[in-house]
Design a protein around this motif. Structure first.
Motif, PDB file in Angstrom:
ATOM      1  N   GLN A  30      45.444 -31.974 -28.018  1.00 59.97           N
ATOM      2  CA  GLN A  30      46.149 -30.701 -28.236  1.00 59.97           C
ATOM      3  C   GLN A  30      46.411 -30.038 -26.876  1.00 59.97           C
ATOM      4  O   GLN A  30      45.457 -29.870 -26.095  1.00 59.97           O
ATOM      5  N   ALA A  31      47.649 -29.729 -26.598  1.00 64.04           N
ATOM      6  CA  ALA A  31      47.973 -29.204 -25.266  1.00 64.04           C
ATOM      7  C   ALA A  31      47.759 -27.703 -25.195  1.00 64.04           C
ATOM      8  O   ALA A  31      48.050 -26.968 -26.140  1.00 64.04           O
ATOM      9  N   LYS A  32      47.237 -27.274 -24.059  1.00 62.57           N
ATOM     10  CA  LYS A  32      47.030 -25.834 -23.837  1.00 62.57           C
ATOM     11  C   LYS A  32      48.377 -25.223 -23.447  1.00 62.57           C
ATOM     12  O   LYS A  32      49.036 -25.752 -22.544  1.00 62.57           O
ATOM     13  N   PRO A  33      48.823 -24.172 -24.116  1.00 63.41           N
ATOM     14  CA  PRO A  33      50.151 -23.633 -23.808  1.00 63.41           C
ATOM     15  C   PRO A  33      50.209 -22.991 -22.405  1.00 63.41           C
ATOM     16  O   PRO A  33      49.227 -22.597 -21.867  1.00 63.41           O
ATOM     17  N   TYR A  55      37.772 -24.857 -19.237  1.00 64.08           N
ATOM     18  CA  TYR A  55      36.888 -24.436 -20.330  1.00 64.08           C
ATOM     19  C   TYR A  55      36.245 -23.066 -20.077  1.00 64.08           C
ATOM     20  O   TYR A  55      35.389 -22.643 -20.854  1.00 64.08           O
ATOM     21  N   ILE A 103      32.977 -26.445 -27.065  1.00 68.30           N
ATOM     22  CA  ILE A 103      33.871 -25.371 -27.538  1.00 68.30           C
ATOM     23  C   ILE A 103      34.065 -25.499 -29.045  1.00 68.30           C
ATOM     24  O   ILE A 103      33.636 -26.484 -29.649  1.00 68.30           O
ATOM     25  N   ILE A 112      45.823 -23.850 -29.643  1.00 68.52           N
ATOM     26  CA  ILE A 112      44.609 -24.683 -29.562  1.00 68.52           C
ATOM     27  C   ILE A 112      43.449 -23.980 -30.266  1.00 68.52           C
ATOM     28  O   ILE A 112      43.514 -22.784 -30.549  1.00 68.52           O
ATOM     29  N   TYR A 150      41.871 -29.665 -28.631  1.00 73.88           N
ATOM     30  CA  TYR A 150      41.721 -29.386 -27.205  1.00 73.88           C
ATOM     31  C   TYR A 150      40.224 -29.400 -26.873  1.00 73.88           C
ATOM     32  O   TYR A 150      39.408 -28.861 -27.605  1.00 73.88           O
ATOM     33  N   GLY A 151      39.882 -30.031 -25.779  1.00 74.65           N
ATOM     34  CA  GLY A 151      38.483 -30.048 -25.357  1.00 74.65           C
ATOM     35  C   GLY A 151      37.652 -31.143 -25.995  1.00 74.65           C
ATOM     36  O   GLY A 151      36.445 -31.207 -25.767  1.00 74.65           O
TER      37      GLY A 151
END
Lengths: 135, 328
Positions: A132-135, B231, B285, B216, A74-75
């Motif tokens: 990656q997906a954020k829940p 973010y 991050i 994540i 993610y990110g």
């Protein structure tokens, strides 16, 4: 004595010339064209700008469907990543990877073509990236 | 024909042997007379304002010719008040430990000069000089003239430099804390909490946060206030905090002056000048200890390297050290 010497030199030169003239063709990139017809990706890596992997797990390479599926953290800044392909011996990749690549357009996955050592087989591989997906 | 070859080979061998066997007589080298001196620079890396430039200045003359009466260093730009020349001479003992011997009175600074007057009867000494780089020297070059006087009237001197003094600034060990001291200002080289960040809103470049989100990997992050709210989960920005810094993540760039570890890596002015922030994101991050980030402020006025000295997941804290270079 002198005649023997000259004969020896001539034989040596002829031998060298014969060996040198054996045909080892090279392609437009200066790479050797061999007899290998295998054409596949054996490993795939994706690095961030800090040269650390952005994969959450190993890439799934389907050599039949000619796809590569990668899940990234993610990110991950997909506009600035370095892809790395491991290919079968003597094969090469088109287009060449010369630096950072923008993979951010997930709807239009990038396609890289693997070209076999004998340069006769070409197989396009599509790189599918999932963030990656954020829940 | 064969005989001719043999003769030629024999002659060559004889010539080589004859040349090699010439006797060179050895004689003990004669000690130098008069007052002599030498100097080495002991510090490595960029010369940053506030840090010191350390030298070891050695001087000696034969015992029969006299003793040293004074040593002096003249800098082209006066050092900061803490600049000093050691009044102790160090020698290394058998265990490799530097043992000091007081040879003179404490050094006195006078303008650009720093002097030690010897009080001990000695004909040899090595004094260390610590030049604390002053603000006036920023971006300039500085050079030094070391000199010594002996009781027989002899003087010697030794030139060192010029050395470039970096334009960059450095700040060590700033403690960031999630939801408390979490606002970083590159312009101020400081960390603010949400109350003080509101009063310095124009200077806030990054927000520190630590999040554990199931599914994540987020953990420690440095995010520009103007970045996507994705973010900045759970962050309520103080009023006016809205800048958009550019951030490149870096791994294993352990600058020795920031990290104070064993790695011989130094970030210098030139590194900042050559950075290219085209296409850089505004967030970083999943940061780890010993990683870092290159940062460019929204107005392009400053570029910085933020090194992460330490992270603490339990306390939700990060300790950083910063090198900052003014671009304008």
């Amino acid at each position: 004595m002198k005649r023997y010497f000259i004969t020896f030199i001539v034989i040596t030169l002829v031998t060298f010339s014969w060996v040198r003239c054996t045909d080892f063709p090279i392609d437009e990139d200066g790479l050797l064209i061999t007899t290998r017809g295998q054409c596949y990706v054996s490993n795939f890596e994706l690095l961030g700008v800090d040269f650390q992997t952005v994969r959450t797990q190993s890439a799934v390479i389907d050599t039949t469907a000619q796809t590569i599926n990668v899940v990234v953290f993610y990110g991950t800044d997909l506009k600035n990543v370095y892809p790395q392909f491991s290919l079968v011996t003597d094969a090469k990749l088109d287009p060449k990877i010369v630096g950072k690549v923008d993979f951010s357009d997930l709807a239009n996955p990038k396609v890289y073509t693997v070209i076999s050592g004998n340069r006769l087989v070409k197989k396009p591989y599509t790189v599918y990236i999932t963030v990656q997906a954020k829940p | 024909m064969q005989l001719k070859h043999y003769s030629l080979t024999l002659l060559t061998i004889l010539v080589v042997f004859f040349t090699a066997c010439q006797d060179e007589e050895y004689s003990l080298p004669a000690a130098k007379t008069g007052l002599n001196n030498d100097c080495i620079k002991r510090t490595l890396g960029p010369n940053v304002v506030g840090l010191n430039l350390e030298f070891a200045y050695a001087m000696a003359l034969p015992k029969a010719e006299g003793k040293i009466i004074s040593a002096q260093v003249e800098a082209s730009i006066a050092g900061a008040p803490a600049t000093y020349l050691e009044n102790r001479s160090f020698s290394t003992n058998g265990s490799g430990v530097d043992v000091p011997v007081i040879v003179g009175s404490p050094s006195v600074n006078s303008g650009t000069k720093t002097e030690v007057v010897f009080t001990r009867d000695t004909c040899a000494a090595t004094l260390r000089y610590f030049y604390i780089i002053p603000e006036e020297a920023r971006g300039k070059t500085v050079k030094f003239t070391f000199s010594a006087k002996a009781s027989n009237g002899q003087t010697v001197s030794y030139e060192m430099g010029p050395y470039n003094i970096a334009k960059m600034d450095m700040k060590l060990d700033l403690l960031l804390s999630d939801n408390n001291n979490s606002y970083i200002s590159i312009a101020d080289m400081a960390v603010y909490n949400s109350a003080t960040a509101a009063t310095n809103a124009a200077n806030i470049d990054l927000v520190y946060l630590y999040r554990v989100i199931t599914g994540i990997t987020f953990t420690h992050a440095l995010v520009a206030p103007a970045s996507s709210p994705d973010y900045l989960p759970g962050v309520t920005l103080p009023s006016g905090v809205n800048k958009s810094a550019k951030v490149w993540k870096v791994w294993a760039l352990r600058d020795q002056q920031l990290a104070r570890l064993q790695y011989g890596i130094f970030i210098d002015d030139l590194d900042f000048q050559q950075l290219n922030f085209t296409g850089a994101p505004d967030y970083a991050i999943n940061l780890r200890a010993e990683a870092g980030t290159w940062v460019e402020t929204a107005d392009g006025k400053y570029r910085a390297y933020i090194y992460i000295n330490k992270i603490d997941n339990t306390k939700k804290e990060m300790t950083i050290s910063i090198k900052r270079y003014p671009m304008q």
